[in-house]
Design a protein around this motif. Sequence first.
Motif, mmCIF file in Angstrom:
data_model
loop_
_atom_site.group_PDB
_atom_site.id
_atom_site.type_symbol
_atom_site.label_atom_id
_atom_site.label_comp_id
_atom_site.label_asym_id
_atom_site.label_seq_id
_atom_site.Cartn_x
_atom_site.Cartn_y
_atom_site.Cartn_z
ATOM 1 N N GLY A 6 18.346 19.329 59.587
ATOM 2 C CA GLY A 6 17.287 20.119 59.486
ATOM 3 C C GLY A 6 17.925 21.447 58.797
ATOM 4 O O GLY A 6 18.886 22.014 58.552
ATOM 5 N N LEU A 7 16.454 22.010 58.158
ATOM 6 C CA LEU A 7 17.112 23.751 57.212
ATOM 7 C C LEU A 7 17.206 24.078 58.331
ATOM 8 O O LEU A 7 18.559 24.811 57.549
ATOM 9 C CB LEU A 7 15.210 23.338 57.083
ATOM 10 C CG LEU A 7 15.471 24.788 55.649
ATOM 11 C CD1 LEU A 7 15.561 24.480 54.410
ATOM 12 C CD2 LEU A 7 13.743 25.222 55.397
ATOM 13 N N HIS A 8 16.934 24.418 58.737
ATOM 14 C CA HIS A 8 17.168 26.086 59.874
ATOM 15 C C HIS A 8 19.376 25.949 60.433
ATOM 16 O O HIS A 8 19.485 26.417 60.051
ATOM 17 C CB HIS A 8 16.688 26.820 61.208
ATOM 18 C CG HIS A 8 15.136 26.886 60.602
ATOM 19 N ND1 HIS A 8 15.351 28.087 59.522
ATOM 20 C CD2 HIS A 8 13.870 27.048 60.854
ATOM 21 C CE1 HIS A 8 14.063 28.336 59.551
ATOM 22 N NE2 HIS A 8 13.556 27.408 59.668
ATOM 23 N N PRO A 9 18.808 24.240 61.150
ATOM 24 C CA PRO A 9 20.524 24.686 61.380
ATOM 25 C C PRO A 9 21.594 24.253 60.608
ATOM 26 O O PRO A 9 22.405 25.193 60.580
ATOM 27 C CB PRO A 9 20.470 23.106 62.376
ATOM 28 C CG PRO A 9 18.847 22.393 62.283
ATOM 29 C CD PRO A 9 18.061 23.588 61.472
ATOM 30 N N THR A 135 20.614 16.804 67.794
ATOM 31 C CA THR A 135 19.538 17.192 68.251
ATOM 32 C C THR A 135 20.037 19.008 68.793
ATOM 33 O O THR A 135 18.620 19.796 68.958
ATOM 34 C CB THR A 135 19.292 16.121 69.622
ATOM 35 O OG1 THR A 135 19.594 15.000 68.978
ATOM 36 C CG2 THR A 135 17.851 16.264 69.733
ATOM 37 N N VAL A 136 21.020 18.783 69.697
ATOM 38 C CA VAL A 136 20.592 20.107 70.523
ATOM 39 C C VAL A 136 20.618 21.668 69.417
ATOM 40 O O VAL A 136 19.851 22.442 69.555
ATOM 41 C CB VAL A 136 22.124 20.237 70.809
ATOM 42 C CG1 VAL A 136 22.180 21.380 71.156
ATOM 43 C CG2 VAL A 136 21.781 19.384 71.928
ATOM 44 N N ALA A 137 21.180 21.367 68.289
ATOM 45 C CA ALA A 137 21.086 22.586 67.126
ATOM 46 C C ALA A 137 20.181 22.420 66.269
ATOM 47 O O ALA A 137 19.003 23.946 66.172
ATOM 48 C CB ALA A 137 22.136 22.040 65.599
ATOM 49 N N LYS A 138 19.029 21.113 66.022
ATOM 50 C CA LYS A 138 18.015 22.039 65.958
ATOM 51 C C LYS A 138 16.894 21.997 66.841
ATOM 52 O O LYS A 138 16.015 22.760 66.432
ATOM 53 C CB LYS A 138 16.916 19.907 65.802
ATOM 54 C CG LYS A 138 16.320 20.021 64.797
ATOM 55 C CD LYS A 138 16.107 19.997 63.207
ATOM 56 C CE LYS A 138 15.020 19.272 63.060
ATOM 57 N NZ LYS A 138 13.536 20.617 63.039
ATOM 58 N N ALA A 143 20.194 28.123 66.321
ATOM 59 C CA ALA A 143 20.981 29.531 67.268
ATOM 60 C C ALA A 143 22.564 28.572 68.151
ATOM 61 O O ALA A 143 23.136 29.605 68.403
ATOM 62 C CB ALA A 143 20.126 29.704 68.303
ATOM 63 N N SER A 144 22.645 27.570 67.808
ATOM 64 C CA SER A 144 23.880 26.956 68.570
ATOM 65 C C SER A 144 25.137 27.505 67.543
ATOM 66 O O SER A 144 25.581 27.307 68.177
ATOM 67 C CB SER A 144 23.621 25.180 68.780
ATOM 68 O OG SER A 144 23.775 24.752 67.563
#
Length: 261
Positions: A6-9, A135-138, A143-144
């Motif tokens: 994912g781009l943001h993670p 999945t949590v990071a996405k 933010a994780s």
Amino acid sequence: MEVLYGLHPVEEAIRSGARALDHVSVARDRRDEKLDRLIELCRSAGIRVTHESRDTLTKLARTDMHQGVLAMVRERKFLAIEDLMAPEKDGHRFFLALDGVEDPHNLGALLRTAEGAGVDGVILPERRSAPITATVAKTSAGASEHVKVARVTNLVRSLEQLKQKNVWVLGLDERGTPDYTDFDFKTDCVLVLGREGAGLHDLVKKTCDHLLRIPMAGKVSSLNVSVAGAIVMYEAMRQRRESAAPPPAPMPPKKRKGLGS
């Protein structure tokens, strides 16, 4: 190595610098400004970038939700309770503890809120808890990668450790009292959220100094754990910001006009 997608993670993993990245892979058929900025960020950080087919990225991520961006990162190193308490800080500390949150989407949403609300650290039990996966990071929109997380073997013992450091332990429970808005969060405290549907374990509940509730005006008795956590975390942030803000400057007196003027 772990997969992050994912781009943001991926972008936040680079910005945080908390974990070393081996390389970043991007889809050959993706061309846009956001991806160009990510590639430039990788070059500035000295991270190798490869171009792969979307099918290859899907196989590595084990999902097609990767947005054409994937990174191989070092495994996350978790902190201990002592690590969360170690840094000196002006003002009061605010922690979040999760008692058996097993849905990765709820965990990701809570980590995103915790980072946005300025939480000083998140405490997760090793058992009966969702691991911090891709999945949590996405779900957390990256933010994780910025939140300090402690993994503990015994949540009750860890809460007792915090109590010994004069940290108030606050559970959220639909049968609790007082309402969360009536509690003064301008102190060192940890907010404890329970399992989806079942709430706090009995021993954890007994360890809490206070059980707070969110008043409900409708027919359902409780909210989703990530929504409930967000409400209380931002109330705590609101109270703390108001107490830290300087008092408003007094308004100059208005000039009164006399009769006939």
